[in-house]
Design a protein around this motif. Structure first.
Motif, PDB file in Angstrom:
ATOM      1  N   ARG A   5      -0.211  -1.796   6.079  1.00 27.31           N
ATOM      2  CA  ARG A   5       0.438  -1.496   4.798  1.00 27.31           C
ATOM      3  C   ARG A   5       0.194  -2.549   3.729  1.00 27.31           C
ATOM      4  O   ARG A   5      -0.082  -2.197   2.581  1.00 27.31           O
ATOM      5  CB  ARG A   5       1.945  -1.332   5.015  1.00 27.31           C
ATOM      6  CG  ARG A   5       2.748  -1.178   3.731  1.00 27.31           C
ATOM      7  CD  ARG A   5       4.155  -0.749   3.973  1.00 27.31           C
ATOM      8  NE  ARG A   5       4.931  -0.726   2.740  1.00 27.31           N
ATOM      9  CZ  ARG A   5       6.138  -0.188   2.624  1.00 27.31           C
ATOM     10  NH1 ARG A   5       6.722   0.353   3.680  1.00 27.31           N
ATOM     11  NH2 ARG A   5       6.772  -0.195   1.468  1.00 27.31           N
ATOM     12  N   TYR A   6       0.278  -3.805   4.065  1.00 28.60           N
ATOM     13  CA  TYR A   6       0.232  -4.876   3.063  1.00 28.60           C
ATOM     14  C   TYR A   6      -1.152  -5.526   3.031  1.00 28.60           C
ATOM     15  O   TYR A   6      -1.629  -6.042   4.038  1.00 28.60           O
ATOM     16  CB  TYR A   6       1.312  -5.916   3.344  1.00 28.60           C
ATOM     17  CG  TYR A   6       2.690  -5.320   3.364  1.00 28.60           C
ATOM     18  CD1 TYR A   6       3.342  -4.997   2.174  1.00 28.60           C
ATOM     19  CD2 TYR A   6       3.338  -5.051   4.565  1.00 28.60           C
ATOM     20  CE1 TYR A   6       4.602  -4.427   2.185  1.00 28.60           C
ATOM     21  CE2 TYR A   6       4.607  -4.484   4.587  1.00 28.60           C
ATOM     22  CZ  TYR A   6       5.236  -4.172   3.401  1.00 28.60           C
ATOM     23  OH  TYR A   6       6.491  -3.604   3.417  1.00 28.60           O
TER      24      TYR A   6
ATOM     25  N   GLY B 121       0.788  -1.232   0.000  1.00 26.93           N
ATOM     26  CA  GLY B 121       0.000   0.000   0.000  1.00 26.93           C
ATOM     27  C   GLY B 121       0.815   1.274   0.000  1.00 26.93           C
ATOM     28  O   GLY B 121       0.257   2.365   0.140  1.00 26.93           O
ATOM     29  N   ALA B 122       2.141   1.174  -0.166  1.00 31.03           N
ATOM     30  CA  ALA B 122       2.973   2.377  -0.222  1.00 31.03           C
ATOM     31  C   ALA B 122       2.827   3.055  -1.581  1.00 31.03           C
ATOM     32  O   ALA B 122       2.468   2.425  -2.576  1.00 31.03           O
ATOM     33  CB  ALA B 122       4.436   2.021   0.044  1.00 31.03           C
ATOM     34  N   GLY B 123       3.122   4.349  -1.614  1.00 34.69           N
ATOM     35  CA  GLY B 123       3.006   5.097  -2.860  1.00 34.69           C
ATOM     36  C   GLY B 123       1.628   5.725  -3.011  1.00 34.69           C
ATOM     37  O   GLY B 123       0.690   5.429  -2.256  1.00 34.69           O
ATOM     38  N   GLU B 124       1.500   6.608  -3.967  1.00 31.61           N
ATOM     39  CA  GLU B 124       0.263   7.378  -4.140  1.00 31.61           C
ATOM     40  C   GLU B 124      -0.950   6.485  -4.411  1.00 31.61           C
ATOM     41  O   GLU B 124      -1.948   6.518  -3.705  1.00 31.61           O
ATOM     42  CB  GLU B 124       0.445   8.381  -5.284  1.00 31.61           C
ATOM     43  CG  GLU B 124      -0.695   9.367  -5.420  1.00 31.61           C
ATOM     44  CD  GLU B 124      -0.791  10.348  -4.259  1.00 31.61           C
ATOM     45  OE1 GLU B 124      -1.924  10.739  -3.915  1.00 31.61           O
ATOM     46  OE2 GLU B 124       0.261  10.712  -3.708  1.00 31.61           O
ATOM     47  N   ASN B 125      -0.866   5.649  -5.443  1.00 31.41           N
ATOM     48  CA  ASN B 125      -2.005   4.804  -5.811  1.00 31.41           C
ATOM     49  C   ASN B 125      -2.168   3.614  -4.876  1.00 31.41           C
ATOM     50  O   ASN B 125      -3.287   3.184  -4.591  1.00 31.41           O
ATOM     51  CB  ASN B 125      -1.863   4.323  -7.252  1.00 31.41           C
ATOM     52  CG  ASN B 125      -2.000   5.457  -8.252  1.00 31.41           C
ATOM     53  OD1 ASN B 125      -2.660   6.451  -7.976  1.00 31.41           O
ATOM     54  ND2 ASN B 125      -1.362   5.323  -9.406  1.00 31.41           N
ATOM     55  N   GLY B 126      -1.049   3.078  -4.394  1.00 28.95           N
ATOM     56  CA  GLY B 126      -1.130   1.961  -3.457  1.00 28.95           C
ATOM     57  C   GLY B 126      -1.847   2.347  -2.190  1.00 28.95           C
ATOM     58  O   GLY B 126      -2.661   1.579  -1.658  1.00 28.95           O
ATOM     59  N   SER B 127      -1.581   3.556  -1.704  1.00 33.53           N
ATOM     60  CA  SER B 127      -2.229   4.008  -0.469  1.00 33.53           C
ATOM     61  C   SER B 127      -3.729   4.213  -0.665  1.00 33.53           C
ATOM     62  O   SER B 127      -4.516   4.028   0.266  1.00 33.53           O
ATOM     63  CB  SER B 127      -1.581   5.307   0.017  1.00 33.53           C
ATOM     64  OG  SER B 127      -1.765   6.361  -0.914  1.00 33.53           O
TER      65      SER B 127
END
Length: 206
Positions: free
Chosen positions: A179-180, A120-126
């Protein structure tokens, strides 16, 4: 005459000195003693009033884990299941790191498990992670067209589990470490068997 002048000058000097001392004392009263300033500063730090410099970086600003590392989270064998396919990079166009794996039971072609792990890191992942966390936020129990779904807290982890007993389909979804995102789907197996698979793969220990 001269003596009177000297006496008056002496009295005036003494008076001026006294006034100056009083002003100095009042000025010094307004200056906090160093010990007091240090103690108050320490007290504010202890109480949390001083801003913390090492604040947690927002997830959208973090760099996603590499797909090579994420692939190592998917073992080749899980109990009686063997990994038959491993896919990574299928979400790279969106700047999202995710891996997919298919598992098949060694003795039965009908028993299969599909696993996706998303960072979930990053702009779209979050954004995707936040949507998943919204799905997991409220306790839910429902049964729609034979699909029984439950969202609840399991050992400190928000979990969504679904099962269609007639079609022998089960699914588990949860977010690890905030996060994951894990999505685990079972075909030809029950929900309890899917949890057993997840446990053996060290995805989650219910």
């Amino acid at each position: 005459m001269k003596r009177n002048f000297i006496l008056a000058l002496f009295i005036f000097s003494v008076g001026s000195l006294a006034i100056a001392c009083q002003r100095t004392e009042r000025f010094l009263d307004r200056i906090e003693p160093p010990v007091k300033v240090i103690n108050e500063s320490q007290s504010r730090r202890d109480s949390g009033e001083v801003p913390v410099l090492n604040q947690e970086v927002p997830l959208r600003e973090k760099v996603p884990i590499s797909k090579e590392v994420l692939k190592t989270w998917l073992p080749e064998t899980v109990g009686d299941y063997k990994r038959t396919q491993l896919i990574s990079g299928h979400r790279e166009d969106s700047g999202i790191v995710s891996v997919l794996a298919d598992y098949q039971h060694q003795d039965s072609q009908e028993l299969k498990v599909k696993v996706e792990i998303l960072d979930g890191a990053g702009e779209n992942g979050s954004i995707l992670l936040k949507a998943a966390q919204e799905r997991l936020k409220l306790d839910i129990e429902e049964n729609k067209e034979g699909m029984e779904t439950r969202v609840y807290l399991l050992d400190g982890l928000r979990v969504r589990e679904s099962e269609n007993k007639e079609q022998q389909f089960a699914e588990i979804e949860f977010v690890d470490q905030n996060r994951y995102l894990f999505q685990i789907k079972g075909f030809g197996i029950s929900l309890s068997q899917l949890w057993e698979f997840s446990s053996k793969a060290s995805f989650n220990q219910p």
